[in-house]
Design an enzyme around this catalytic site. Structure first.
Site: not given
Length: 201
Positions: A41, A143, A43, A39
């Site tokens: 994202g 986060d 970051m 995956g």
């Protein structure tokens, strides 16, 4: 080369990013053989890999930029924190090798349907335990959100992305956090502290 079905609707930048990510499959970075893209994202991109030295599966995350605080967070050792095995660099990109988890993120679990209040309390306690261990070492996550909380198949909660946390005395102008979970001081552009993590929880 085969083009994706959404080729005409996909921005050129995203197509290039996909190609670069696919090109990593089969490569060996340090002693990690990359096998599958898990995956991506904001970051970074995460791959499933095998540690060829210790013959164990790992998750290999490439960060979009260097995070100098990541080495400090590698010292965290807690059952509710995803373990970092190694931090290194490959062709100018920083990577983090960490334990490979089987299960789902809290975000995925919440989207699956009904939710029992008792389970929410159990998850919150485990996340709080992880944050307490980090805060005792002066490390702030910055986060905390459902996507960064992982629930293993055995029900153990793991807080992810401590590799991008910061030490309270570090000067870093870039804002981190996700709106909807950020403490007011983070929204105003401040670095935040341990209380910011508690606010997000």
């Amino acid at each position: 080369m085969s083009w994706p079905d959404d080729f005409l609707e996909t921005p050129a930048f995203d197509l290039v990013a996909r190609a670069l990510q696919a090109d990593m499959i089969g490569k060996t970075v340090s002693n990690y053989r990359i096998e599958e893209r898990l995956g991506s994202g904001g970051m970074g991109v995460v791959y499933r890999a095998t540690d060829t030295r210790l013959q164990r599966p790992v998750a290999l995350k490439f960060l979009p930029e260097a995070y100098h605080e990541a080495r400090a967070t590698a010292t965290l050792n807690h059952p509710n924190i995803c373990t970092i095995h190694e931090i290194g660099a490959h062709e100018g990109r920083q990577f983090i090798a960490m334990e490979l988890l089987e299960g789902k993120t809290l975000k995925q679990e919440l989207g699956a349907g009904s939710w029992e209040p008792g389970r929410s309390v159990d998850i919150a306690i485990q996340v709080a335990n992880a944050l307490e261990a980090a805060h005792e070492k002066g490390i702030i996550h910055r986060d905390i959100k459902p996507a960064n909380i992982f629930i293993t198949q055995s029900g153990v909660v793991k807080v992810l992305d401590f590799g991008i946390a910061r030490m309270p005395d570090s000067a870093e102008p870039q804002q981190f956090g996700t709106r909807g979970y950020m403490a007011p001081e983070q929204v105003r552009g401040g670095a935040g502290d341990a209380r910011s993590d508690i606010f997000a929880l």
